[in-house]
Motif scaffolding. Structure first.
Motif, PDB file in Angstrom:
ATOM      1  N   ARG A  47       0.830  -1.216   0.000  1.00 26.70           N
ATOM      2  CA  ARG A  47       0.000   0.000   0.000  1.00 26.70           C
ATOM      3  C   ARG A  47       0.857   1.255   0.000  1.00 26.70           C
ATOM      4  N   SER A  48       1.896   1.231   0.795  1.00 29.65           N
ATOM      5  CA  SER A  48       2.783   2.390   0.902  1.00 29.65           C
ATOM      6  C   SER A  48       3.462   2.686  -0.438  1.00 29.65           C
ATOM      7  N   LYS A  49       4.013   1.651  -1.060  1.00 31.95           N
ATOM      8  CA  LYS A  49       4.666   1.824  -2.363  1.00 31.95           C
ATOM      9  C   LYS A  49       3.668   2.305  -3.422  1.00 31.95           C
ATOM     10  N   LEU A  50       2.499   1.704  -3.420  1.00 30.40           N
ATOM     11  CA  LEU A  50       1.480   2.060  -4.401  1.00 30.40           C
ATOM     12  C   LEU A  50       0.984   3.486  -4.195  1.00 30.40           C
ATOM     13  N   GLU A  51       0.796   3.879  -2.945  1.00 32.74           N
ATOM     14  CA  GLU A  51       0.314   5.226  -2.659  1.00 32.74           C
ATOM     15  C   GLU A  51       1.295   6.286  -3.166  1.00 32.74           C
ATOM     16  N   ILE A  52       2.578   6.039  -3.017  1.00 38.24           N
ATOM     17  CA  ILE A  52       3.589   6.979  -3.510  1.00 38.24           C
ATOM     18  C   ILE A  52       3.472   7.132  -5.023  1.00 38.24           C
ATOM     19  N   ILE A  53       3.307   6.036  -5.724  1.00 40.02           N
ATOM     20  CA  ILE A  53       3.171   6.092  -7.193  1.00 40.02           C
ATOM     21  C   ILE A  53       1.898   6.847  -7.567  1.00 40.02           C
ATOM     22  N   LEU A  54       0.781   6.467  -6.966  1.00 39.58           N
ATOM     23  CA  LEU A  54      -0.492   7.074  -7.338  1.00 39.58           C
ATOM     24  C   LEU A  54      -0.524   8.574  -7.037  1.00 39.58           C
ATOM     25  N   GLN A  55       0.015   8.985  -5.904  1.00 41.61           N
ATOM     26  CA  GLN A  55       0.028  10.410  -5.585  1.00 41.61           C
ATOM     27  C   GLN A  55       0.901  11.187  -6.564  1.00 41.61           C
ATOM     28  N   SER A  56       1.924  10.550  -7.091  1.00 45.58           N
ATOM     29  CA  SER A  56       2.817  11.214  -8.043  1.00 45.58           C
ATOM     30  C   SER A  56       2.182  11.392  -9.421  1.00 45.58           C
ATOM     31  N   PHE A  57       1.297  10.484  -9.789  1.00 46.48           N
ATOM     32  CA  PHE A  57       0.800  10.459 -11.166  1.00 46.48           C
ATOM     33  C   PHE A  57      -0.670  10.843 -11.338  1.00 46.48           C
ATOM     34  N   LEU A  58      -1.448  10.834 -10.261  1.00 47.03           N
ATOM     35  CA  LEU A  58      -2.875  11.126 -10.383  1.00 47.03           C
ATOM     36  C   LEU A  58      -3.214  12.512  -9.843  1.00 47.03           C
ATOM     37  N   THR A  59      -4.235  13.131 -10.452  1.00 40.23           N
ATOM     38  CA  THR A  59      -4.760  14.359  -9.877  1.00 40.23           C
ATOM     39  C   THR A  59      -5.358  14.016  -8.515  1.00 40.23           C
ATOM     40  N   GLU A  60      -5.607  15.027  -7.728  1.00 45.09           N
ATOM     41  CA  GLU A  60      -6.178  14.785  -6.400  1.00 45.09           C
ATOM     42  C   GLU A  60      -7.535  14.085  -6.496  1.00 45.09           C
ATOM     43  N   SER A  61      -8.375  14.533  -7.431  1.00 50.70           N
ATOM     44  CA  SER A  61      -9.694  13.903  -7.562  1.00 50.70           C
ATOM     45  C   SER A  61      -9.573  12.463  -8.055  1.00 50.70           C
ATOM     46  N   ALA A  62      -8.660  12.198  -8.978  1.00 48.80           N
ATOM     47  CA  ALA A  62      -8.466  10.824  -9.452  1.00 48.80           C
ATOM     48  C   ALA A  62      -7.906   9.945  -8.332  1.00 48.80           C
ATOM     49  N   PHE A  63      -6.990  10.494  -7.537  1.00 46.41           N
ATOM     50  CA  PHE A  63      -6.435   9.733  -6.416  1.00 46.41           C
ATOM     51  C   PHE A  63      -7.545   9.357  -5.431  1.00 46.41           C
ATOM     52  N   ASN A  64      -8.448  10.311  -5.174  1.00 46.85           N
ATOM     53  CA  ASN A  64      -9.530  10.054  -4.221  1.00 46.85           C
ATOM     54  C   ASN A  64     -10.571   9.079  -4.753  1.00 46.85           C
ATOM     55  N   LYS A  65     -10.651   8.909  -6.052  1.00 46.84           N
ATOM     56  CA  LYS A  65     -11.637   7.989  -6.642  1.00 46.84           C
ATOM     57  C   LYS A  65     -10.958   6.685  -7.065  1.00 46.84           C
ATOM     58  N   ILE A  66     -10.341   6.696  -8.217  1.00 45.74           N
ATOM     59  CA  ILE A  66      -9.780   5.456  -8.767  1.00 45.74           C
ATOM     60  C   ILE A  66      -8.507   5.016  -8.054  1.00 45.74           C
TER      61      ILE A  66
END
Length: 140
Positions: free
Chosen positions: A45-64
């Motif tokens: 989860r930690s590794k994935l969260e770092i990737i997703l926060q780097s590449f997704l907009t805030e709204s995309a991070f909160n949804k997908i």
């Protein structure tokens, strides 16, 4: 960096995460050691969260992004073994990047990439079997 290169970088990082997590889940300890399972889940989860926060907009991070963090889904054939095949500018600073899975025949993904404040971010994701009929993804 172009929107295609940005998306390719995202897919490469997600593929590396997917390969790592899949390998950890296949270890014998994952079948029997609850502490190992908890540690790998937390690390994943930690590794994935770092990737997703780097590449997704805030709204995309909160949804997908959050959906992906909940499921931690990986697959065989690998979900992120994709190559970008096209990029078109939809509107000023909004791009559609289409990729095709290298292993699954006729499996496409479309990423809506925004250019904000000098950086690219993925805002939405879609999937299609034929590259024509697109359905919004609930999880990246």
């Amino acid at each position: 960096m172009t929107p295609s290169e940005f998306t390719s970088n995202f897919l490469e990082q997600m593929l590396n995460w997917e390969d790592w997590y899949y390998a950890e889940k296949r270890k014998p300890e994952y079948e029997t050691d609850n502490e190992f399972i908890k540690r790998i889940g937390k690390e994943s989860r930690s590794k994935l969260e770092i990737i997703l926060q780097s590449f997704l907009t805030e709204s995309a991070f909160n949804k997908i992004g959050q959906e992906k963090l909940e499921t931690l889904g990986v697959g065989r054939p690998r979900l992120y073994d994709q190559e970008t095949i096209s990029c078109t500018e939809n509107a000023s600073l909004k791009f559609e990047v289409i990729s095709k899975n290298r292993k699954k025949q006729n499996r496409y993904s479309k990423y809506i990439v925004l250019h904000k404040e000098g950086a690219y971010k993925i805002d939405q994701a879609y999937q299609s079997i034929d590259g024509l009929d697109w359905k919004k993804k609930n999880s990246i």
